[in-house]
Design an enzyme around this catalytic site. Structure first.
Site, PDB file in Angstrom:
ATOM      1  N   GLU A 131       0.654  -1.301   0.060  1.00  0.00           N
ATOM      2  CA  GLU A 131      -0.003  -0.069  -0.079  1.00  0.00           C
ATOM      3  C   GLU A 131       0.646   1.419   0.006  1.00  0.00           C
ATOM      4  O   GLU A 131       0.627   2.066   0.764  1.00  0.00           O
ATOM      5  CB  GLU A 131      -1.033   0.015   1.201  1.00  0.00           C
ATOM      6  CG  GLU A 131      -1.981  -1.331   1.374  1.00  0.00           C
ATOM      7  CD  GLU A 131      -2.689  -1.236   2.387  1.00  0.00           C
ATOM      8  OE1 GLU A 131      -2.599  -0.374   3.221  1.00  0.00           O
ATOM      9  OE2 GLU A 131      -3.710  -2.163   2.577  1.00  0.00           O
ATOM     10  N   GLU A 238      -6.364 -10.668  -1.356  1.00  0.00           N
ATOM     11  CA  GLU A 238      -6.998 -10.488   0.028  1.00  0.00           C
ATOM     12  C   GLU A 238      -8.405 -10.533  -0.381  1.00  0.00           C
ATOM     13  O   GLU A 238      -9.288  -9.352   0.185  1.00  0.00           O
ATOM     14  CB  GLU A 238      -6.467  -9.275   0.669  1.00  0.00           C
ATOM     15  CG  GLU A 238      -5.265  -9.115   0.996  1.00  0.00           C
ATOM     16  CD  GLU A 238      -4.712  -7.926   1.708  1.00  0.00           C
ATOM     17  OE1 GLU A 238      -5.789  -7.265   2.502  1.00  0.00           O
ATOM     18  OE2 GLU A 238      -3.540  -7.831   1.887  1.00  0.00           O
TER      19      GLU A 238
HETATM   20  C1  GLA Z   1      -5.023  -4.411   4.325  1.00  0.00           C
HETATM   21  C2  GLA Z   1      -3.644  -5.480   4.919  1.00  0.00           C
HETATM   22  C3  GLA Z   1      -3.996  -6.747   5.509  1.00  0.00           C
HETATM   23  C4  GLA Z   1      -5.184  -6.393   6.228  1.00  0.00           C
HETATM   24  C5  GLA Z   1      -6.294  -5.715   5.834  1.00  0.00           C
HETATM   25  C6  GLA Z   1      -7.338  -5.778   6.975  1.00  0.00           C
HETATM   26  O1  GLA Z   1      -5.452  -4.959   3.339  1.00  0.00           O
HETATM   27  O2  GLA Z   1      -2.824  -5.729   3.651  1.00  0.00           O
HETATM   28  O3  GLA Z   1      -3.196  -7.315   6.024  1.00  0.00           O
HETATM   29  O4  GLA Z   1      -4.726  -5.564   7.700  1.00  0.00           O
HETATM   30  O5  GLA Z   1      -5.859  -4.515   5.206  1.00  0.00           O
HETATM   31  O6  GLA Z   1      -7.492  -6.984   7.588  1.00  0.00           O
END
Ligand code: GLA
Length: 329
Positions: A131, A238
């Site tokens: 990020e 994710e």
């Molecule tokens: C981001 C992070 C993850 C997690 C999510 C929320 O996507 O990459 O590790 O913290 O936020 O669970």
């Protein structure tokens, strides 16, 4: 009726992963063992957990997850080395003062070397930087302490250091809102620049925190094409597909999920997995951010707290219609 195994159904396509924590490897073990062949630590490998103080490393919880993966013949992703969140403040400050650039880069590299080598050779890939791109406005990079102190150099240096430490692992840059056109362009610009500078980036992780209103499947396809055209491997790292947009204030009554929303979710899951299958040559893995709807960060993290029901298994760990939609093809 016998339920097929999700990861078996995708054996010829890509790995199927789940984010786990030290509870869910017990409470959700049955589903994990049947349906998933890869795991990611939800929180246990983040900076604040592994390296809470300058001289303190704590691998205990993360090692439990790794042991679970090994005992069950699963692959494991490393998540995550360099991020602006869940990173202790000592990383950026020393004796009450912000660290200097070289000093911060030394802290970063020591962390990367120690952590990657602890888990080597068991993790097949690492999210090296998470990020770093700004969502809005004209800046490409997020204003984080990493950027403010070390400038852009921290990005390439993180990848170079990880490559030296674990040359066998694939190294990923990972980000959210990766299918929003404005951010997609910035992420592509950053990745292009890193590759031109010779940073050893092997792949891009599309986080995939989505919901039934966005992104549209077409936008997902366009994004996969855009990132793949950079010559990178891709993962969906994710994935969760909430019944509600984050900005939607609706608070559902306790009880079963609204049928109409579940139908939309099923259709969308079917469409996006259809797209993922089409791009099996570039997609290495699809990882869900959780296992079943009874344990998802979405219910706790955002207001209003509610049942988002974003996964393929319901609160009772039964396969949902969305599960059947993605396994019958
Ligand atoms: C981001 C992070 C993850 C997690 C999510 C929320 O996507 O990459 O590790 O913290 O936020 O669970």
């Amino acid at each position: 009726m016998k339920v097929v195994s999700l990861c078996e159904a995708y054996r010829d396509y890509f790995s199927i992963g789940a984010a786990v924590n030290s509870r869910s490897v017990d409470t959700h073990a049955d589903l994990l063992k049947v349906h998933f062949n890869s795991i990611t630590a939800e929180n246990e490998m983040k900076f604040e957990r592994l390296h809470p103080e300058p001289e303190v490393y704590d691998f205990e919880k993360a090692d439990i997850l790794l042991r679970f993966a090994r005992e069950n013949g699963m692959r494991m992703r490393g998540h995550t080395l360099v991020w602006h969140n869940q990173t202790p403040s000592w990383v950026f400050r020393e004796n009450g003062m912000p660290r200097k650039k070289e000093n911060l880069l030394t802290v970063m590299k020591d962390h990367i070397r120690r952590v990657t080598s602890h888990f080597s050779p068991n993790l097949y890939c690492w999210d090296v930087v998470n990020e770093a791109v700004e969502d809005k406005g004209s800046n490409i990079l997020r204003r984080s302490p990493w950027l403010e102190i070390a400038g852009e150099d921290f990005l390439k240096e993180a990848f170079v250091c990880a490559k030296e430490s674990v040359p066998e692992a694939s190294l990923y840059y990972n980000d959210y809102n990766a299918c929003v056109p404005e951010k997609r362009e910035k992420i592509c610009a950053l990745l292009r620049r890193l590759l031109e500078e010779g940073a050893p980036v092997d792949g891009f992780g599309i986080q995939g925190h989505w919901n039934i209103t966005a992104p549209q499947p077409d936008e997902i396809r366009r994004s996969i094409e855009a990132y793949a055209s950079l010559g990178l491997k891709l993962q969906i790292t994710e994935l969760d597909l909430s019944l509600y947009a984050q900005s939607d204030p609706y608070r559902p009554e306790p009880g079963p999920a609204p049928e109409e929303l579940l139908i939309r979710q099923t259709k969308l899951y079917e469409e996006i997995f259809h797209i993922f299958r089409e791009y099996r040559d570039v997609i290495e893995a699809v990882t869900f951010w959780g296992v079943a709807d009874d344990d998802t960060w979405l219910d706790r993290f955002f207001e209003p707290h509610r049942a988002n029901r974003p996964l393929l298994f319901d609160e009772e760990h039964k396969p949902k219609a969305a599960f059947r939609a993605v396994t019958q093809f």
